[in-house]
Design a protein around this motif. Structure first.
Motif, PDB file in Angstrom:
ATOM      1  N   GLY A  15       0.798  -1.219   0.000  1.00 36.85           N
ATOM      2  CA  GLY A  15       0.000   0.000   0.000  1.00 36.85           C
ATOM      3  C   GLY A  15       0.827   1.263   0.000  1.00 36.85           C
ATOM      4  N   GLY A  16       2.120   1.127   0.228  1.00 34.15           N
ATOM      5  CA  GLY A  16       2.999   2.274   0.270  1.00 34.15           C
ATOM      6  C   GLY A  16       3.439   2.736  -1.104  1.00 34.15           C
ATOM      7  N   SER A  17       4.328   3.728  -1.095  1.00 36.11           N
ATOM      8  CA  SER A  17       4.795   4.341  -2.334  1.00 36.11           C
ATOM      9  C   SER A  17       6.313   4.462  -2.351  1.00 36.11           C
ATOM     10  N   LEU A  18       6.862   4.412  -3.535  1.00 39.56           N
ATOM     11  CA  LEU A  18       8.290   4.638  -3.754  1.00 39.56           C
ATOM     12  C   LEU A  18       8.472   5.365  -5.073  1.00 39.56           C
ATOM     13  N   ARG A  19       9.619   6.016  -5.208  1.00 37.94           N
ATOM     14  CA  ARG A  19       9.946   6.698  -6.446  1.00 37.94           C
ATOM     15  C   ARG A  19      11.351   6.324  -6.883  1.00 37.94           C
ATOM     16  N   LEU A  20      11.470   5.969  -8.154  1.00 39.53           N
ATOM     17  CA  LEU A  20      12.759   5.666  -8.756  1.00 39.53           C
ATOM     18  C   LEU A  20      13.140   6.783  -9.726  1.00 39.53           C
TER      19      LEU A  20
END
Length: 121
Positions: A15-20
């Motif tokens: 449910g979380g978020s990450l950015r590459l």
């Protein structure tokens, strides 16, 4: 020489978020398509999302509506915003760029070093 350097990734709960991010540098005349691929343990590398130089995008069905690819042509950088992450998104993520080299005008694929994304349930 052309290099692609990735940053971002890490571990997150479902449910979380990450950015590459992935920045290209070196003897670049132009960059056509850029994209993100991923490879999970024991599986083949698969395309996640691609973006053309003009900005048109394409996504794997498994990430549509959750991931967003974008690029900054002035910075030769491509991004992948990942939301609503699932455990099945766990993989090493690789950026790709189709670069025309300013030294010889040849167009070829370049890859980033890979970034681990781990999503726990």
């Amino acid at each position: 020489q052309v290099q692609l350097v990735e940053s971002g990734g890490g571990s997150v709960q479902a449910g979380g978020s990450l950015r590459l991010s992935c920045a290209a540098s070196g003897t670049i005349f132009s960059i056509d398509d850029m994209g993100w691929y991923r490879q999970a343990p024991g599986k083949q590398r698969e395309v996640v999302a691609t973006i053309a130089s003009g900005g048109s995008t394409d996504y794997a069905d498994t990430v549509k509506g959750r991931f967003t690819i974008s690029r900054d042509n002035a910075k030769n950088t491509v991004y992948l915003e990942m939301n609503s992450l699932k455990p099945e998104d766990t993989a090493v993520y690789y950026c790709n760029a189709k670069v025309r080299d300013s030294r010889n005008w040849r167009r070829r694929d370049y890859w980033g070093q890979g970034a681990q994304v781990t999503v726990s349930s």
